[in-house]
Design an enzyme around this catalytic site. Structure first.
Site, mmCIF file in Angstrom:
data_model
loop_
_atom_site.group_PDB
_atom_site.id
_atom_site.type_symbol
_atom_site.label_atom_id
_atom_site.label_comp_id
_atom_site.label_asym_id
_atom_site.label_seq_id
_atom_site.Cartn_x
_atom_site.Cartn_y
_atom_site.Cartn_z
ATOM 1 N N TYR A 149 82.209 -43.102 16.427
ATOM 2 C CA TYR A 149 82.086 -43.607 14.983
ATOM 3 C C TYR A 149 82.195 -42.295 14.250
ATOM 4 O O TYR A 149 82.857 -42.183 13.227
ATOM 5 C CB TYR A 149 81.618 -44.800 14.193
ATOM 6 C CG TYR A 149 82.339 -45.863 14.660
ATOM 7 C CD1 TYR A 149 83.651 -46.510 14.131
ATOM 8 C CD2 TYR A 149 81.804 -46.679 15.767
ATOM 9 C CE1 TYR A 149 84.330 -47.593 14.571
ATOM 10 C CE2 TYR A 149 82.511 -47.851 16.120
ATOM 11 C CZ TYR A 149 83.511 -48.499 15.480
ATOM 12 O OH TYR A 149 84.322 -49.588 15.993
ATOM 13 N N ARG A 181 85.280 -40.388 14.793
ATOM 14 C CA ARG A 181 86.317 -41.018 13.734
ATOM 15 C C ARG A 181 85.946 -40.727 12.307
ATOM 16 O O ARG A 181 86.928 -40.279 11.631
ATOM 17 C CB ARG A 181 86.240 -42.611 13.846
ATOM 18 C CG ARG A 181 86.492 -43.199 15.285
ATOM 19 C CD ARG A 181 86.873 -44.578 15.485
ATOM 20 N NE ARG A 181 88.334 -44.684 14.611
ATOM 21 C CZ ARG A 181 88.643 -46.086 14.151
ATOM 22 N NH1 ARG A 181 87.992 -46.710 14.364
ATOM 23 N NH2 ARG A 181 90.032 -45.907 13.772
ATOM 24 N N GLN A 209 94.185 -53.739 7.574
ATOM 25 C CA GLN A 209 93.194 -53.834 8.926
ATOM 26 C C GLN A 209 92.405 -52.337 9.100
ATOM 27 O O GLN A 209 91.741 -52.205 9.901
ATOM 28 C CB GLN A 209 94.066 -54.069 10.189
ATOM 29 C CG GLN A 209 94.559 -55.383 9.900
ATOM 30 C CD GLN A 209 95.489 -55.800 11.156
ATOM 31 O OE1 GLN A 209 94.931 -56.357 12.439
ATOM 32 N NE2 GLN A 209 96.786 -55.388 11.353
ATOM 33 N N VAL A 243 90.232 -48.990 8.417
ATOM 34 C CA VAL A 243 89.077 -48.767 7.989
ATOM 35 C C VAL A 243 89.123 -47.190 7.212
ATOM 36 O O VAL A 243 87.966 -46.886 6.655
ATOM 37 C CB VAL A 243 88.031 -48.717 9.260
ATOM 38 C CG1 VAL A 243 87.785 -50.077 9.760
ATOM 39 C CG2 VAL A 243 88.289 -47.543 9.937
ATOM 40 N N ASP A 244 90.161 -46.574 7.338
ATOM 41 C CA ASP A 244 90.066 -45.257 6.613
ATOM 42 C C ASP A 244 90.648 -45.698 5.063
ATOM 43 O O ASP A 244 90.690 -46.607 4.782
ATOM 44 C CB ASP A 244 91.249 -44.402 7.046
ATOM 45 C CG ASP A 244 92.679 -45.223 7.065
ATOM 46 O OD1 ASP A 244 93.325 -45.351 6.041
ATOM 47 O OD2 ASP A 244 93.301 -45.470 8.061
ATOM 48 N N HIS A 302 88.538 -55.092 7.917
ATOM 49 C CA HIS A 302 87.684 -54.834 9.059
ATOM 50 C C HIS A 302 86.594 -53.668 8.730
ATOM 51 O O HIS A 302 86.058 -52.987 9.603
ATOM 52 C CB HIS A 302 88.547 -54.173 10.245
ATOM 53 C CG HIS A 302 89.284 -55.395 10.816
ATOM 54 N ND1 HIS A 302 90.748 -55.079 11.638
ATOM 55 C CD2 HIS A 302 89.394 -56.713 10.789
ATOM 56 C CE1 HIS A 302 91.058 -56.215 11.757
ATOM 57 N NE2 HIS A 302 90.527 -57.333 11.382
ATOM 58 N N GLY A 346 103.347 -51.833 10.045
ATOM 59 C CA GLY A 346 102.500 -51.057 10.955
ATOM 60 C C GLY A 346 101.337 -51.524 11.714
ATOM 61 O O GLY A 346 100.370 -51.143 12.059
ATOM 62 N N SER A 405 100.927 -54.681 15.001
ATOM 63 C CA SER A 405 101.510 -55.452 16.169
ATOM 64 C C SER A 405 101.441 -56.920 16.247
ATOM 65 O O SER A 405 101.877 -57.621 16.991
ATOM 66 C CB SER A 405 100.914 -54.912 17.699
ATOM 67 O OG SER A 405 99.428 -55.239 17.534
ATOM 68 N N ALA A 450 106.434 -46.144 9.849
ATOM 69 C CA ALA A 450 106.266 -46.732 8.595
ATOM 70 C C ALA A 450 106.862 -45.977 7.266
ATOM 71 O O ALA A 450 107.045 -46.679 6.375
ATOM 72 C CB ALA A 450 104.829 -46.782 8.489
#
Length: 232
Positions: A56, A59, A89, A91-92, A107, A172, A174, A219
């Site tokens: 993390y 990230r 969904q 986390v940015d 999330h 964006g 699935s 997108a």
């Protein structure tokens, strides 16, 4: 002034992919060379917190280097004409940086930390986390992320918001990750439903394709086409 039409936009990794953020799984079922259960499961945190923190931290560092793309900006610009809520969904913070004012992170958020066993209070994730970094009550700090094996505390709020949408846009994703994917079943009064994704995703769900307008592609391109429909 915005009109009263409530547009709810449900976004996934495909929105941020064009900013250079890796999608959740590549073709090999890996997430930046790690299987999700190795770095994104509560059991992984208990088993090897140092590995999870390292992952993390990488990230977190990457997030400092990227910018919102045209899809983020187009979503934010819809607020000029509509009452818009974004449920993501991701986390940015790219939706917020683009200007979206109502964003629900199902999330978690990568720029926040919390203490182990207590996600009710958060603290800035302003530098890489390491073992031994403790919160106010003396417990180890961890990323403020909803991992596999944990409840999704904002899911009931998200379901309530989707149930009020007059237009529902999925971008964006699935629609493979549950319980988030089940939100499509809550858009019961939405008069218009759009799916923007690089490949068809509705086959994953027991819903009728004819209820949706699908724009298959990136997108940035798909959101532009949806915006043209909404403003046309």
């Amino acid at each position: 002034m915005s009109n009263q039409e409530h547009i709810v936009i449900f976004t996934g990794a495909g929105v941020s992919a064009e900013s250079g953020i890796a999608t959740f799984r590549d073709a090999n079922g890996l997430w930046e060379k790690h299987r999700p259960e190795e770095v994104a499961h509560i059991a992984a945190w208990r088993r090897d917190p140092e590995l999870v923190l390292r992952f993390y931290n990488q990230r977190w560092a990457q997030l400092q280097t990227v910018q919102p793309n045209a899809a983020h900006h187009a979503i934010a610009e819809l607020e000029e004409n509509f009452n818009v809520t974004v449920i993501t969904q991701n986390v940015d913070d790219l939706h917020e940086r683009a200007g979206s004012t109502k964003v629900i992170h199902l999330h978690g958020e990568l720029l926040k930390a919390c203490e182990t066993h207590d996600k009710s209070r958060t603290y800035p994730y302003a530098q890489p986390l390491k073992l031994g970094d403790l919160g106010p009550t003396g417990r180890q700090l961890r990323p403020f992320i909803v991992w596999f094996g944990e409840d999704v505390p904002l899911m009931p709020l998200a379901q309530e918001i989707v149930s009020t949408a007059s237009t529902f846009i999925v971008v964006g994703t699935s629609l493979n990750v549950y319980p988030a994917a089940a939100l499509v079943h809550d858009a019961l009064i939405a008069r218009r439903k759009f799916l923007v994704n690089k490949e068809p995703a509705l086959d994953n769900l027991a819903i009728r394709d004819e209820d949706w307008q699908q724009f298959i592609g990136p997108a940035t391109e798909g959101i532009r086409r949806v915006r043209d429909v909404l403003l046309g």
